[in-house]
Motif scaffolding. Structure first.
Motif, PDB file in Angstrom:
ATOM      1  N   ILE A  27     -47.752  -1.497  48.357  1.00 55.19           N
ATOM      2  CA  ILE A  27     -46.852  -0.373  48.632  1.00 55.19           C
ATOM      3  C   ILE A  27     -46.520   0.376  47.343  1.00 55.19           C
ATOM      4  O   ILE A  27     -46.560   1.605  47.285  1.00 55.19           O
ATOM      5  N   ALA A  28     -46.182  -0.376  46.309  1.00 51.61           N
ATOM      6  CA  ALA A  28     -45.800   0.236  45.028  1.00 51.61           C
ATOM      7  C   ALA A  28     -46.923   1.087  44.471  1.00 51.61           C
ATOM      8  O   ALA A  28     -46.681   2.173  43.941  1.00 51.61           O
ATOM      9  N   GLY A  29     -48.165   0.592  44.563  1.00 52.53           N
ATOM     10  CA  GLY A  29     -49.288   1.353  44.033  1.00 52.53           C
ATOM     11  C   GLY A  29     -49.691   2.501  44.911  1.00 52.53           C
ATOM     12  O   GLY A  29     -49.871   3.628  44.446  1.00 52.53           O
ATOM     13  N   LYS A  30     -49.844   2.232  46.203  1.00 49.39           N
ATOM     14  CA  LYS A  30     -50.374   3.237  47.127  1.00 49.39           C
ATOM     15  C   LYS A  30     -49.372   4.346  47.403  1.00 49.39           C
ATOM     16  O   LYS A  30     -49.712   5.522  47.426  1.00 49.39           O
ATOM     17  N   THR A  31     -48.125   3.967  47.618  1.00 48.29           N
ATOM     18  CA  THR A  31     -47.115   4.950  48.021  1.00 48.29           C
ATOM     19  C   THR A  31     -46.376   5.572  46.841  1.00 48.29           C
ATOM     20  O   THR A  31     -46.069   6.753  46.857  1.00 48.29           O
ATOM     21  N   TYR A  32     -46.123   4.775  45.799  1.00 43.82           N
ATOM     22  CA  TYR A  32     -45.280   5.247  44.699  1.00 43.82           C
ATOM     23  C   TYR A  32     -46.034   5.462  43.393  1.00 43.82           C
ATOM     24  O   TYR A  32     -45.439   5.897  42.408  1.00 43.82           O
ATOM     25  N   GLY A  33     -47.320   5.165  43.378  1.00 44.54           N
ATOM     26  CA  GLY A  33     -48.126   5.436  42.180  1.00 44.54           C
ATOM     27  C   GLY A  33     -47.866   4.518  41.014  1.00 44.54           C
ATOM     28  O   GLY A  33     -48.215   4.845  39.876  1.00 44.54           O
ATOM     29  N   LEU A  34     -47.285   3.341  41.245  1.00 44.79           N
ATOM     30  CA  LEU A  34     -47.000   2.414  40.151  1.00 44.79           C
ATOM     31  C   LEU A  34     -48.268   1.650  39.764  1.00 44.79           C
ATOM     32  O   LEU A  34     -49.210   1.551  40.537  1.00 44.79           O
ATOM     33  N   VAL A  35     -48.257   1.095  38.569  1.00 43.91           N
ATOM     34  CA  VAL A  35     -49.418   0.351  38.055  1.00 43.91           C
ATOM     35  C   VAL A  35     -48.949  -1.001  37.542  1.00 43.91           C
ATOM     36  O   VAL A  35     -47.801  -1.161  37.123  1.00 43.91           O
ATOM     37  N   VAL A  84     -33.528  -5.423  39.816  1.00 40.42           N
ATOM     38  CA  VAL A  84     -33.256  -6.664  40.537  1.00 40.42           C
ATOM     39  C   VAL A  84     -32.558  -6.324  41.853  1.00 40.42           C
ATOM     40  O   VAL A  84     -31.936  -5.258  41.980  1.00 40.42           O
ATOM     41  N   VAL A  85     -32.636  -7.240  42.838  1.00 42.63           N
ATOM     42  CA  VAL A  85     -32.197  -6.873  44.185  1.00 42.63           C
ATOM     43  C   VAL A  85     -31.203  -7.855  44.813  1.00 42.63           C
ATOM     44  O   VAL A  85     -31.001  -7.835  46.020  1.00 42.63           O
ATOM     45  N   ALA A 114     -30.667  -2.786  42.613  1.00 41.36           N
ATOM     46  CA  ALA A 114     -31.044  -1.941  43.751  1.00 41.36           C
ATOM     47  C   ALA A 114     -30.873  -2.766  45.019  1.00 41.36           C
ATOM     48  O   ALA A 114     -30.795  -3.997  44.983  1.00 41.36           O
ATOM     49  N   LYS A 115     -30.832  -2.082  46.154  1.00 42.17           N
ATOM     50  CA  LYS A 115     -30.628  -2.784  47.419  1.00 42.17           C
ATOM     51  C   LYS A 115     -31.899  -3.488  47.882  1.00 42.17           C
ATOM     52  O   LYS A 115     -31.845  -4.557  48.474  1.00 42.17           O
ATOM     53  N   THR A 116     -33.039  -2.860  47.645  1.00 39.11           N
ATOM     54  CA  THR A 116     -34.313  -3.403  48.120  1.00 39.11           C
ATOM     55  C   THR A 116     -35.399  -3.192  47.073  1.00 39.11           C
ATOM     56  O   THR A 116     -35.246  -2.400  46.146  1.00 39.11           O
ATOM     57  N   LYS A 117     -36.513  -3.889  47.250  1.00 39.58           N
ATOM     58  CA  LYS A 117     -37.669  -3.678  46.387  1.00 39.58           C
ATOM     59  C   LYS A 117     -38.180  -2.248  46.514  1.00 39.58           C
ATOM     60  O   LYS A 117     -38.630  -1.645  45.530  1.00 39.58           O
ATOM     61  N   GLU A 118     -38.097  -1.700  47.725  1.00 39.60           N
ATOM     62  CA  GLU A 118     -38.564  -0.323  47.939  1.00 39.60           C
ATOM     63  C   GLU A 118     -37.722   0.671  47.149  1.00 39.60           C
ATOM     64  O   GLU A 118     -38.236   1.655  46.606  1.00 39.60           O
ATOM     65  N   GLU A 119     -36.432   0.403  47.054  1.00 39.31           N
ATOM     66  CA  GLU A 119     -35.564   1.271  46.252  1.00 39.31           C
ATOM     67  C   GLU A 119     -35.944   1.158  44.780  1.00 39.31           C
ATOM     68  O   GLU A 119     -35.928   2.159  44.047  1.00 39.31           O
ATOM     69  N   CYS A 120     -36.308  -0.038  44.340  1.00 38.83           N
ATOM     70  CA  CYS A 120     -36.791  -0.214  42.966  1.00 38.83           C
ATOM     71  C   CYS A 120     -38.010   0.661  42.716  1.00 38.83           C
ATOM     72  O   CYS A 120     -38.114   1.360  41.705  1.00 38.83           O
TER      73      CYS A 120
END
Length: 751
Positions: free
Chosen positions: A426-434, A369-370, A399-405
């Motif tokens: 961003i989450a999928g492309k950059t961080y590999g999340l699904v 949560v942010v 976390a401070k931001t969604k990106e930090e999450c």
């Protein structure tokens, strides 16, 4: 290299390039006896390499022994092929063929009586007939498919409990121990005297393929999970069984995955999954061709009349299907030697869902949560879930931001975060999340799950298309807004209609359209053409402002810009035209407007009626998604949230906590959007790109501008922070970038 490493390396090389023997792993004493006889027969016929037999006792032990170089080969069915490939990297090299019609597979189907009005989407609450617990066509495939498709949520990965809750009653032979819900045996009838009820053998009359079909035929159940040949084999006089004498195949039908039904002969196109044949698996370094050549020589000598040993017959050992299925007609080489390809997507996805093991689940999931308000709501959500015994429990991490999450999830420091469209990318492309689940929204929601459209007036004399927009006058909801700017401009850039120079998108847009109204674009160094069509308030003040003081602002404003002939095209959402025509908007400018006087521009160059937005739009704006690391069991998380919404999903519930309401926490859209109505399954949308849709992804990628994709700087015009543009999208959308290695420049002079 150390001496022990040298020895191991030489062993690997030797194993890869030569096969002096094949150590076959057996799973029972009877199979060991048959294996020894096959070894003697092969040796007597001079077949090489030598076949040796080792005791493995179980499929699981055999796969581990092969991995540890204590054995070389074993024949496995689909589920064990999946486990062996996923956990140990073993590969299939030889497959069984059962008949010429279907080759190395059969089909798992769902059968109902014709006229029952049951579809695959309406199975909840019906009575089910299964061939037996943990059997492929009768349990593994249907249960796996129903979990994977989101029809059957499984909280805590308790699959028997989930099935018991889903069907009103069942017959699942073998599910008769105390560890299973009693409803799984409720429909079973035992033998002719009523004894041995729910046994996983022929003493239970509803056991196996014919038994499960009989359960349906005798109206004990409403649906039977069997294989494709079961109905033909037990109808139209093809069996002597008294219960089936009067049955006709035309009185039954199959349930298809798409919600339709089909004749029982159409199993190739209407089934739950193609079930792969059993296959011989070996280590990745084992020469699969050599193993096939060994077995191929054997089947040429010992698969016919006149030989004492028979490879595909186990009757001499008092058992069935030893080493190979007795129904095997021949063995064939597996060309791909890849377990995913051998299993096929339908079966593979079912097995992945079935792999939901309660023993491997964590006790809790860390939810990111942010904000202070989200922490507050998340804490109460965790408490509410815990009070209802929902598993796994929810722990809240700030976390401070969604990106930090996203970064923390990538590092496996936390587990879950709820994200919207651009953040999902961003989450999928950059961080590999699904994605693990989605969020369904109400029709009134203005920010998610709608269509972005290009709206024009109906004009038979000038029926221009999406390909003819250059030089036209354009109406936009606002700078940086999704339907009014990001999607249409991103799409036009991606398609090559707009070509920004020096990363200057506003300048390129002003050169593409002859004039525009883009509220909030009246800024220093922005082209004046972007505000040329704007009219401000009734006094002509506040022209081009991002507020209601600009009469052409937002959805209705952009539509008014078109309706009053200021512009030729309006970029809005699909519902805008209906909300402002046919008497729905009583303001003077809209009072006499008719929806039939407007049309949509389609991406393919066509025009369509405004009611056809589902097939004619620029992009569908996706709903929220619950994003996780790929190692998180998405079925367990969806099962948790689906069960939770039974208690807390309806904002009028009396259980205290409300998942989709943030008013009690002095905030808006905390964790989930307040306009959400329920958690929804992924269905076929297994990746971030599939969840977002190709049109939306194309629009996002268009906003990167190809000229800037390799730039060493990331330019951010701070003059518009907070206006509506999601600046983290600009920062994170470029996957090749690494912000830690690039200077960040805050600039006031354009893009």
């Amino acid at each position: 290299m150390k001496s022990t490493e040298n020895v191991f390396y030489l062993l690997l090389v030797h194993a890869a390039f030569s096969l002096e023997r094949v150590r076959w792993c057996t799973v029972s004493n009877q199979e060991l006896s048959k294996c020894k006889d096959m070894s003697k027969a092969f040796a007597g016929a001079g077949i090489l390499p030598a076949l040796e037999c080792v005791e493995g006792e179980s499929a699981a032990n055999c796969t581990q022994m092969i991995k540890d170089y204590l054995a070389d080969a074993v024949t496995l069915d689909g589920r064990w092929i999946y486990q062996a490939g996923k956990e140990h990297g073993l590969k299939p090299v030889v497959g069984e063929v059962y008949n010429q019609e279907i080759g190395t597979s059969y089909y798992a189907v769902a059968v109902v009586k014709k006229g029952s009005n049951i579809t695959i989407n309406s199975l909840k609450g019906v009575r089910s007939c299964h061939t037996g617990i943990n059997r492929t066509a009768g349990w593994n495939v249907p249960v796996g498919y129903l979990i994977d498709s989101g029809h059957l949520p499984a909280m805590g990965c308790d699959l028997p409990k989930a099935v018991s809750d889903y069907f009103s009653a069942s017959c699942v032979p073998g599910a008769n121990s105390a560890s299973y819900p009693t409803s799984l045996c409720q429909l079973c009838r035992g033998d002719s005297s009523g004894q041995n009820k729910c046994q996983r053998n022929s003493q239970e009359q509803y056991y196996d393929y014919s038994g499960a079909f009989r359960c349906l035929a005798e109206d004990a159940g409403d649906v039977a999970f069997v294989k494709h040949s079961t109905v033909p084999e037990n109808t139209d006089g093809r069996t002597l069984s008294s219960w089936a004498q009067q049955l006709r195949s035309k009185d039954f039908q199959l349930l298809c995955r798409n919600g339709s039904t089909a004749d029982v002969t159409e199993w190739r196109t209407c089934h739950l999954a193609r079930v792969p044949a059993r296959a011989v698996v070996v280590r990745p370094d084992t020469d699969g061709t050599a193993v096939f050549q060994l077995l191929n020589q054997g089947q040429q000598r010992f698969n016919g009349v006149g030989t004492q040993f028979q490879m595909f017959d186990s009757t001499a050992y008092g058992a069935q299907n030893l080493m190979f299925r007795d129904s095997t007609t021949e063995l064939v080489a597996v060309t791909s030697q890849n377990y995913q390809a051998w299993l096929g997507d339908e079966y593979l996805y079912a097995m992945q869902a079935l792999n939901c093991d309660p023993n491997t689940l964590p006790e809790s999931l860390n939810w990111c949560v942010v904000s202070t308000e989200e922490i507050w709501k998340c804490g109460e959500m965790g408490t509410a879930f815990r009070n209802k015994g929902l598993k796994p429990e929810i722990q809240c991490i700030s976390a401070k931001t969604k990106e930090e999450c996203m970064e923390m999830i990538q590092k496996k420091e936390i587990d879950v975060v709820a994200l919207g469209g651009a953040d999902i990318y961003i989450a999928g492309k950059t961080y590999g999340l699904v994605p693990a689940a989605g969020v369904g929204f109400s029709a009134e929601d203005n920010n998610n799950a709608y269509y972005a459209v290009a709206l024009v007036k109906r004009n038979p004399s000038d029926a221009f298309t999406i390909n003819d927009l250059k030089g036209k006058k354009s109406c936009h909801t606002g700078l940086g807004r999704t339907a009014g700017w990001n999607i249409p401009i991103g799409m036009l850039i991606k398609k090559g209609f707009i070509n920004p120079r020096d990363c200057n998108i506003p300048q390129a847009v002003s050169e593409f359209f002859s004039a525009s109204c883009v509220p909030s674009a009246e800024q220093d160094n922005y082209p004046s053409a972007l505000c040329q069509l704007c009219i401000g308030d009734n006094s002509g003040n506040n022209k081009c402002s991002a507020s209601s003081q600009e009469q052409y602002y937002s959805y209705s404003g952009a539509f008014r810009c078109l309706a009053e002939d200021a512009g030729d095209v309006a970029f809005v959402k699909h519902s805008t035209v209906f909300e402002n025509t046919d008497g729905k908007n009583t303001e003077s400018w809209a009072r006499d407007l008719k929806s039939s006087d407007f049309q949509l521009l389609c991406r393919n160059g066509a025009r369509a009626e405004v009611t056809q937005f589902a097939r004619c739009h620029l992009a569908q704006v996706p709903a929220q998604a619950i994003m996780v690391h790929p190692d998180i069991n998405v079925f367990a998380l969806y099962g948790l949230l689906d069960k939770a919404q039974d208690y807390f999903g309806n904002n009028s519930n009396r259980n205290g906590f409300k998942m989709f309401d943030s008013s009690a926490y002095q905030g808006k859209d905390l964790i989930f959007k307040d306009s959400a109505v329920r958690i929804v399954p992924l269905e076929e949308k297994r990746t971030y790109a599939e969840w977002l849709g190709s049109e939306y992804v194309e629009s996002l990628e268009g906003m990167q501008t190809p000229q800037c994709s390799g730039a060493g700087k990331v330019l951010i015009p701070f003059a518009h922070w907070g206006v509506g543009w999601d600046w983290k999208l600009l920062l994170f959308m470029r996957v090749e970038w690494n912000l830690r290695q690039k200077p960040l420049v805050l600039c006031q002079h354009g893009w």
